[in-house]
Design a protein around this motif. Sequence first.
Motif, PDB file in Angstrom:
ATOM      1  N   ARG A   1       0.831  -1.223   0.000  1.00 17.61           N
ATOM      2  CA  ARG A   1       0.000   0.000   0.000  1.00 17.61           C
ATOM      3  C   ARG A   1       0.853   1.255   0.000  1.00 17.61           C
ATOM      4  NH1 ARG A   1      -5.769  -0.460   2.185  1.00 17.61           N
ATOM      5  NH2 ARG A   1      -5.557   1.679   1.535  1.00 17.61           N
ATOM      6  N   LEU A   2       1.989   1.204   0.717  1.00 18.83           N
ATOM      7  CA  LEU A   2       2.868   2.376   0.778  1.00 18.83           C
ATOM      8  C   LEU A   2       3.702   2.536  -0.490  1.00 18.83           C
ATOM      9  CD1 LEU A   2       4.126   2.136   4.465  1.00 18.83           C
ATOM     10  CD2 LEU A   2       2.495   3.785   3.521  1.00 18.83           C
TER      11      LEU A   2
ATOM     12  N   ASN B   1       7.342   7.926  -6.439  1.00 17.08           N
ATOM     13  CA  ASN B   1       6.841   8.103  -5.069  1.00 17.08           C
ATOM     14  C   ASN B   1       7.207   6.934  -4.159  1.00 17.08           C
ATOM     15  OD1 ASN B   1       5.720  10.590  -5.671  1.00 17.08           O
ATOM     16  ND2 ASN B   1       3.760   9.698  -6.276  1.00 17.08           N
ATOM     17  N   SER B   2       7.223   5.736  -4.683  1.00 18.62           N
ATOM     18  CA  SER B   2       7.570   4.566  -3.877  1.00 18.62           C
ATOM     19  C   SER B   2       9.032   4.609  -3.445  1.00 18.62           C
ATOM     20  CB  SER B   2       7.284   3.280  -4.648  1.00 18.62           C
ATOM     21  OG  SER B   2       5.901   3.142  -4.867  1.00 18.62           O
TER      22      SER B   2
ATOM     23  N   LYS C   1       3.388  11.146   1.883  1.00 20.06           N
ATOM     24  CA  LYS C   1       2.110  11.023   1.167  1.00 20.06           C
ATOM     25  C   LYS C   1       1.552  12.405   0.799  1.00 20.06           C
ATOM     26  CE  LYS C   1       1.059   6.661   0.772  1.00 20.06           C
ATOM     27  NZ  LYS C   1       0.917   6.077  -0.551  1.00 20.06           N
TER      28      LYS C   1
ATOM     29  N   MET D   1       9.241   7.100  -0.679  1.00 17.48           N
ATOM     30  CA  MET D   1       8.677   6.500   0.531  1.00 17.48           C
ATOM     31  C   MET D   1       9.671   5.531   1.163  1.00 17.48           C
ATOM     32  SD  MET D   1       6.178   6.343   2.665  1.00 17.48           S
ATOM     33  CE  MET D   1       4.765   7.054   1.855  1.00 17.48           C
TER      34      MET D   1
ATOM     35  N   SER E   1       3.706  13.855  -2.023  1.00 19.95           N
ATOM     36  CA  SER E   1       3.971  13.004  -3.180  1.00 19.95           C
ATOM     37  C   SER E   1       3.432  13.662  -4.442  1.00 19.95           C
ATOM     38  CB  SER E   1       3.360  11.617  -2.991  1.00 19.95           C
ATOM     39  OG  SER E   1       1.959  11.696  -2.962  1.00 19.95           O
TER      40      SER E   1
ATOM     41  N   ILE F   1       6.008   9.182   6.952  1.00 20.83           N
ATOM     42  CA  ILE F   1       5.074   8.582   5.990  1.00 20.83           C
ATOM     43  C   ILE F   1       3.967   9.561   5.627  1.00 20.83           C
ATOM     44  CG2 ILE F   1       3.282   6.810   5.732  1.00 20.83           C
ATOM     45  CD1 ILE F   1       5.170   4.905   7.263  1.00 20.83           C
TER      46      ILE F   1
END
Length: 191
Positions: free
Chosen positions: A77-78, A130-131, A185, A134, A188, A181
């Motif tokens: 999900r992240l 974005n991943s 988000k 993260m 992002s 986190i």
Amino acid sequence: MLNYIWGGMIVVSFICALITGRMEELSQAAINGADKAVSLIISMAGVMCLWTGIMKIADKGGLTAIIAKILSPVLSRLMPDYKKDSAAMRAVSANITANILGLGNAATPFGLIAMKEMQKENRLKTKPNNSMVMFVVMNTASIQLIPTTIAALRQAAGSKQPYDILPYIWIVSFLSLAVGIILAKVFSRKT
């Protein structure tokens, strides 16, 4: 950059000692500092070898695979840019597992492997997705259940109970990870 900072500090210290006539104290401080650094490294090496060995045993015994399986739904999900069973996600899981166990030195190679694998699947080769951002946030602000490096430093400094800081480490690392986190988000970019 750090080389310039350290070099600058040495030059400034030398100039200040020369101006104030304290060259002997500077020389003695350099010798004492080198002696303490060697002692600290030796004491930390023992603790790090112990926990790295325990990490190897945990890996061979399947503990890291179990932790990776537990983390899989959260990580997918992240980091939605990668499939659960991809090489990138396996390396991310190994990195996070090592960080959870407080093995920063063992986590570094997994982190480098994870970023290489993530970059292979990245559409924009010049910018992180974005991943990837993260992952960097999660790697930097990781939760540590057993902070071995800090405990080794505390023990080398003479602490009788080097692990008595555990509840505080857990609270601070959980809060820093949560804030990281959330901010990742929020900021992002949409790609």
